[in-house]
Design a protein around this motif. Sequence first.
Motif, PDB file in Angstrom:
ATOM      1  N   LYS A 201      64.244  64.323 -25.704  1.00  7.10           N
ATOM      2  CA  LYS A 201      64.819  65.522 -26.315  1.00  7.10           C
ATOM      3  C   LYS A 201      66.178  65.877 -25.707  1.00  7.10           C
ATOM      4  O   LYS A 201      66.515  67.046 -25.513  1.00  7.10           O
ATOM      5  N   VAL A 202      66.973  64.856 -25.410  1.00  7.26           N
ATOM      6  CA  VAL A 202      68.314  65.041 -24.873  1.00  7.26           C
ATOM      7  C   VAL A 202      69.195  65.603 -25.990  1.00  7.26           C
ATOM      8  O   VAL A 202      69.142  65.132 -27.124  1.00  7.26           O
ATOM      9  N   SER A 203      69.997  66.606 -25.683  1.00  4.15           N
ATOM     10  CA  SER A 203      70.861  67.189 -26.719  1.00  4.15           C
ATOM     11  C   SER A 203      72.053  66.290 -27.031  1.00  4.15           C
ATOM     12  O   SER A 203      72.446  66.154 -28.182  1.00  4.15           O
ATOM     13  N   ASP A 204      72.650  65.683 -26.004  1.00  5.28           N
ATOM     14  CA  ASP A 204      73.779  64.775 -26.179  1.00  5.28           C
ATOM     15  C   ASP A 204      73.533  63.538 -25.325  1.00  5.28           C
ATOM     16  O   ASP A 204      73.251  63.660 -24.133  1.00  5.28           O
ATOM     17  N   LEU A 205      73.661  62.388 -25.924  1.00  3.48           N
ATOM     18  CA  LEU A 205      73.547  61.126 -25.209  1.00  3.48           C
ATOM     19  C   LEU A 205      74.915  60.468 -25.270  1.00  3.48           C
ATOM     20  O   LEU A 205      75.497  60.334 -26.359  1.00  3.48           O
ATOM     21  N   ASN A 206      75.471  60.110 -24.128  1.00  4.99           N
ATOM     22  CA  ASN A 206      76.823  59.572 -24.047  1.00  4.99           C
ATOM     23  C   ASN A 206      76.816  58.115 -23.601  1.00  4.99           C
ATOM     24  O   ASN A 206      75.829  57.629 -23.062  1.00  4.99           O
ATOM     25  N   ALA A 207      77.928  57.465 -23.805  1.00  6.08           N
ATOM     26  CA  ALA A 207      78.158  56.111 -23.315  1.00  6.08           C
ATOM     27  C   ALA A 207      79.660  55.936 -23.173  1.00  6.08           C
ATOM     28  O   ALA A 207      80.438  56.625 -23.833  1.00  6.08           O
ATOM     29  N   TYR A 208      80.054  55.020 -22.302  1.00  9.50           N
ATOM     30  CA  TYR A 208      81.476  54.699 -22.203  1.00  9.50           C
ATOM     31  C   TYR A 208      81.636  53.199 -22.017  1.00  9.50           C
ATOM     32  O   TYR A 208      80.828  52.543 -21.384  1.00  9.50           O
ATOM     33  N   THR A 209      82.668  52.668 -22.663  1.00 10.01           N
ATOM     34  CA  THR A 209      82.918  51.234 -22.657  1.00 10.01           C
ATOM     35  C   THR A 209      84.405  50.974 -22.463  1.00 10.01           C
ATOM     36  O   THR A 209      85.242  51.790 -22.843  1.00 10.01           O
ATOM     37  N   HIS A 210      84.694  49.836 -21.891  1.00  9.95           N
ATOM     38  CA  HIS A 210      86.074  49.393 -21.779  1.00  9.95           C
ATOM     39  C   HIS A 210      86.628  49.286 -23.199  1.00  9.95           C
ATOM     40  O   HIS A 210      85.962  48.768 -24.104  1.00  9.95           O
TER      41      HIS A 210
ATOM     42  N   GLN B 150      88.673  47.367 -24.561  1.00 15.06           N
ATOM     43  CA  GLN B 150      88.825  46.012 -25.092  1.00 15.06           C
ATOM     44  C   GLN B 150      87.499  45.266 -25.243  1.00 15.06           C
ATOM     45  O   GLN B 150      87.483  44.121 -25.694  1.00 15.06           O
ATOM     46  N   ASN B 151      86.387  45.892 -24.886  1.00 12.46           N
ATOM     47  CA  ASN B 151      85.086  45.238 -24.996  1.00 12.46           C
ATOM     48  C   ASN B 151      84.569  45.398 -26.428  1.00 12.46           C
ATOM     49  O   ASN B 151      83.735  46.247 -26.733  1.00 12.46           O
ATOM     50  N   GLY B 152      85.114  44.565 -27.313  1.00  9.20           N
ATOM     51  CA  GLY B 152      84.791  44.659 -28.727  1.00  9.20           C
ATOM     52  C   GLY B 152      83.302  44.551 -29.024  1.00  9.20           C
ATOM     53  O   GLY B 152      82.777  45.273 -29.875  1.00  9.20           O
ATOM     54  N   ALA B 153      82.587  43.670 -28.323  1.00 16.44           N
ATOM     55  CA  ALA B 153      81.161  43.469 -28.597  1.00 16.44           C
ATOM     56  C   ALA B 153      80.362  44.737 -28.291  1.00 16.44           C
ATOM     57  O   ALA B 153      79.564  45.191 -29.119  1.00 16.44           O
ATOM     58  N   SER B 154      80.575  45.324 -27.131  1.00 14.66           N
ATOM     59  CA  SER B 154      79.821  46.534 -26.776  1.00 14.66           C
ATOM     60  C   SER B 154      80.216  47.716 -27.646  1.00 14.66           C
ATOM     61  O   SER B 154      79.367  48.514 -28.037  1.00 14.66           O
ATOM     62  N   ASN B 155      81.490  47.821 -27.955  1.00 17.79           N
ATOM     63  CA  ASN B 155      81.922  48.909 -28.840  1.00 17.79           C
ATOM     64  C   ASN B 155      81.284  48.771 -30.219  1.00 17.79           C
ATOM     65  O   ASN B 155      80.860  49.756 -30.818  1.00 17.79           O
ATOM     66  N   LYS B 156      81.171  47.551 -30.702  1.00 18.15           N
ATOM     67  CA  LYS B 156      80.549  47.308 -31.999  1.00 18.15           C
ATOM     68  C   LYS B 156      79.052  47.662 -31.952  1.00 18.15           C
ATOM     69  O   LYS B 156      78.532  48.281 -32.883  1.00 18.15           O
ATOM     70  N   VAL B 157      78.363  47.291 -30.864  1.00 19.11           N
ATOM     71  CA  VAL B 157      76.932  47.607 -30.730  1.00 19.11           C
ATOM     72  C   VAL B 157      76.717  49.114 -30.776  1.00 19.11           C
ATOM     73  O   VAL B 157      75.859  49.614 -31.508  1.00 19.11           O
ATOM     74  N   LEU B 158      77.482  49.872 -30.009  1.00 12.09           N
ATOM     75  CA  LEU B 158      77.289  51.324 -29.964  1.00 12.09           C
ATOM     76  C   LEU B 158      77.537  51.958 -31.332  1.00 12.09           C
ATOM     77  O   LEU B 158      76.767  52.812 -31.774  1.00 12.09           O
ATOM     78  N   GLY B 159      78.595  51.547 -32.017  1.00 13.22           N
ATOM     79  CA  GLY B 159      78.877  52.084 -33.345  1.00 13.22           C
ATOM     80  C   GLY B 159      77.796  51.711 -34.350  1.00 13.22           C
ATOM     81  O   GLY B 159      77.357  52.545 -35.141  1.00 13.22           O
ATOM     82  N   ARG B 160      77.354  50.462 -34.314  1.00 12.55           N
ATOM     83  CA  ARG B 160      76.321  49.982 -35.234  1.00 12.55           C
ATOM     84  C   ARG B 160      75.000  50.729 -35.021  1.00 12.55           C
ATOM     85  O   ARG B 160      74.242  50.924 -35.964  1.00 12.55           O
ATOM     86  N   CYS B 161      74.740  51.141 -33.799  1.00  8.08           N
ATOM     87  CA  CYS B 161      73.468  51.796 -33.475  1.00  8.08           C
ATOM     88  C   CYS B 161      73.508  53.314 -33.658  1.00  8.08           C
ATOM     89  O   CYS B 161      72.537  53.995 -33.355  1.00  8.08           O
ATOM     90  N   GLY B 162      74.614  53.841 -34.132  1.00  9.61           N
ATOM     91  CA  GLY B 162      74.657  55.253 -34.488  1.00  9.61           C
ATOM     92  C   GLY B 162      75.394  56.177 -33.549  1.00  9.61           C
ATOM     93  O   GLY B 162      75.450  57.386 -33.785  1.00  9.61           O
ATOM     94  N   MET B 163      75.989  55.629 -32.482  1.00 12.55           N
ATOM     95  CA  MET B 163      76.794  56.497 -31.624  1.00 12.55           C
ATOM     96  C   MET B 163      78.136  56.732 -32.301  1.00 12.55           C
ATOM     97  O   MET B 163      78.644  55.871 -33.018  1.00 12.55           O
ATOM     98  N   SER B 164      78.702  57.887 -32.065  1.00  4.44           N
ATOM     99  CA  SER B 164      80.009  58.237 -32.633  1.00  4.44           C
ATOM    100  C   SER B 164      81.093  58.076 -31.575  1.00  4.44           C
ATOM    101  O   SER B 164      80.953  58.566 -30.452  1.00  4.44           O
ATOM    102  N   PHE B 165      82.163  57.383 -31.943  1.00  5.39           N
ATOM    103  CA  PHE B 165      83.310  57.272 -31.060  1.00  5.39           C
ATOM    104  C   PHE B 165      83.978  58.644 -30.992  1.00  5.39           C
ATOM    105  O   PHE B 165      84.290  59.236 -32.020  1.00  5.39           O
TER     106      PHE B 165
END
Length: 177
Positions: A129-138, A140-155
């Motif tokens: 029941k976390v209100s905000d879940l965050n992540a941070y990526t380099h 230039q790390n295209g693969a990780s940025n793509k995973v986070l976006g594909r899984c529903g996180m908002s940039f």
Amino acid sequence: MNILLETPRLILRPLELSDAEAMFAMDSHPEVHRYLWQKPSTDIAESIKVIEYVNRQYNQHSIGRYATILKETGEFIGWTGIKFVDDHVENGNTNFYDYGYRLNPKFWNKGYATEATNFWLAYGIDQMKVSDLNAYTHAQNGASNKVLGRCGMSFMEDYPDESGVLWKWWQMKNTNL
């Protein structure tokens, strides 16, 4: 902590000292650190310290990064999970829940990062029941940025760290609260 979680192909469990050798094999690989400050591990003692640190997080916050095990073979493929960041400031934030993962390169491009990310984001929102879940990526790390976006996180935004390296800040809001 004795929590065992599962996805269709993965077992997620608290890190143990017995994971140190496999974790060191992952963290000593230069490609793993390409977007992580370019400092691969040089001694297994570093992996042991990380595992001890994560175990303290389990005790303090009842959550932390988990060993991620391939069901089919029992192999340690890396770690995934949510941790509570209260030991440093990131993009002007502290005391926040952070999702992250790190996998051994031999397990890249097989969908494991996406599978684990989908699980942990749902776990954070629905179970914790976390209100905000965050992540941070380099940035230039295209693969990780793509995973986070594909899984529903908002940039949310790009931000520089103290040495000027550009990072991306991601967030998922719990709309059920």
